[in-house]
Design an enzyme around this catalytic site. Structure first.
Site, PDB file in Angstrom:
ATOM      1  N   SER A  93       0.825  -1.212   0.000  1.00 47.91           N
ATOM      2  CA  SER A  93       0.000   0.000   0.000  1.00 47.91           C
ATOM      3  C   SER A  93       0.860   1.264   0.000  1.00 47.91           C
ATOM      4  CB  SER A  93      -0.903   0.026   1.218  1.00 47.91           C
ATOM      5  OG  SER A  93      -1.750  -1.092   1.225  1.00 47.91           O
TER       6      SER A  93
HETATM    7  N1  SAH Z   1      -1.093  -4.679   4.074  1.00 50.35           N
HETATM    8  C1  SAH Z   1      -0.280  -4.677   2.872  1.00 50.35           C
HETATM    9  C2  SAH Z   1      -1.093  -4.524   1.615  1.00 50.35           C
HETATM   10  C3  SAH Z   1      -1.545  -5.830   1.119  1.00 50.35           C
HETATM   11  S1  SAH Z   1      -2.436  -5.802  -0.411  1.00 50.35           S
HETATM   12  C4  SAH Z   1       0.775  -3.607   2.984  1.00 50.35           C
HETATM   13  O1  SAH Z   1       1.191  -3.300   4.076  1.00 50.35           O
HETATM   14  O2  SAH Z   1       1.243  -3.101   1.990  1.00 50.35           O
HETATM   15  C5  SAH Z   1      -3.849  -6.770   0.065  1.00 50.35           C
HETATM   16  C6  SAH Z   1      -3.575  -8.187   0.524  1.00 50.35           C
HETATM   17  O3  SAH Z   1      -4.839  -8.748   0.874  1.00 50.35           O
HETATM   18  C7  SAH Z   1      -2.968  -9.101  -0.520  1.00 50.35           C
HETATM   19  O4  SAH Z   1      -1.767  -9.629  -0.040  1.00 50.35           O
HETATM   20  C8  SAH Z   1      -4.034 -10.187  -0.719  1.00 50.35           C
HETATM   21  O5  SAH Z   1      -3.492 -11.478  -0.960  1.00 50.35           O
HETATM   22  C9  SAH Z   1      -4.774 -10.130   0.611  1.00 50.35           C
HETATM   23  N2  SAH Z   1      -6.134 -10.695   0.624  1.00 50.35           N
HETATM   24  C10 SAH Z   1      -7.110 -10.574  -0.299  1.00 50.35           C
HETATM   25  N3  SAH Z   1      -8.220 -11.249   0.088  1.00 50.35           N
HETATM   26  C11 SAH Z   1      -7.935 -11.808   1.304  1.00 50.35           C
HETATM   27  C12 SAH Z   1      -8.655 -12.642   2.222  1.00 50.35           C
HETATM   28  N4  SAH Z   1      -9.909 -13.052   1.995  1.00 50.35           N
HETATM   29  N5  SAH Z   1      -8.025 -13.014   3.358  1.00 50.35           N
HETATM   30  C13 SAH Z   1      -6.767 -12.632   3.649  1.00 50.35           C
HETATM   31  N6  SAH Z   1      -6.031 -11.869   2.816  1.00 50.35           N
HETATM   32  C14 SAH Z   1      -6.595 -11.449   1.655  1.00 50.35           C
END
Ligand code: SAH
Length: 218
Positions: free
Chosen positions: A69
């Site tokens: 993010s």
């Molecule tokens: N928090 C991260 C951003 C991650 S992007 C940061 O610090 O940059 C969003 C994440 O959500 C991805 O890794 C994706 O695999 C995860 N995701 C999507 N659907 C999900 C679900 N149902 N359960 C757990 N993780 C999920």
């Protein structure tokens, strides 16, 4: 402190300081959040090839079609979640590389973070170990289920966009707790949910762009 951790040139503390100044200019006011962003080296969470861009205020690719993010978004969501108050137990859905979990670890007593993609979960675990973020617990699971065995949480933050608020997560929010999530498909906005003794209040905030929340484990 090793070289990878302390960083050189574009990944140095001074570069991070400039990011904090930009976050301030963009309207982040919570000093606790700004200090947390300043404390966490973002470059260790991105590929070495991208490390020089780690303190640009942009989202970056993580692999597996996912992104780390944008710093502004991380700061803004945690500022909303905190609302100027200390946080005890927080749940993050979507660990990704673990960057936001590391920032949360600076502002909350206990952080639980759930990721559905196993290689991402494993890599995040390594990074967080390297950072000695001992108050973060990671789980490889479908975040739609939350973590009933640990609930209730006084903060829930989602890093992937849902088309509707997962009801299971609402139940795991403590009375007096706050949940921040991106809602929508093409058009997304940040949604704040506050729970009090009477029920839930929903507030629509600014527009955002997140990867979608998916179902099940990958
Ligand atoms: N928090 C991260 C951003 C991650 S992007 C940061 O610090 O940059 C969003 C994440 O959500 C991805 O890794 C994706 O695999 C995860 N995701 C999507 N659907 C999900 C679900 N149902 N359960 C757990 N993780 C999920």
């Amino acid at each position: 402190m090793n070289r990878r951790y302390s960083g050189i040139g574009m990944t140095s503390q001074r570069t991070r300081g400039r990011l904090i100044e930009r976050l301030r200019e963009q309207g982040i006011q919570d000093e606790v959040v700004l200090a947390a962003m300043n404390a966490v080296p973002r470059h260790i969470f991105v590929d070495e090839a991208l490390a020089s861009r780690a303190y640009d205020d942009v989202s970056l690719p993580l692999g597996f079609g996912q992104t780390i993010s944008q710093p502004y978004t991380v700061a803004r969501m945690i500022e909303i979640l905190r609302d100027g108050r200390p946080l005890k137990r927080v749940l993050e859905i979507g660990t990704g590389c673990g960057y936001q979990a590391a920032v949360l670890a600076q502002v909350a007593e206990e952080v639980y973070s759930v990721e559905r993609v196993q290689p991402l979960y494993e890599r995040a675990a390594e990074y967080l170990k390297e950072l000695q973020a001992h108050n973060v617990t990671l789980r490889y699971a479908d975040g739609n289920m939350g973590l009933p065995e640990v609930a209730p949480f006084d903060g829930i933050i989602m890093a992937a966009a849902a088309t509707h608020v997962p009801p299971t997560l609402l139940k795991q929010l403590a009375v007096g707790g706050r949940m921040v999530l991106p809602l929508g498909a093409q058009e997304q906005y940040l949604c704040l949910i506050e729970r009090d003794a009477q029920g839930y209040r929903e507030t629509r905030l600014e527009t955002v762009k997140f990867v979608p929340l998916l179902m099940g484990k990958a």
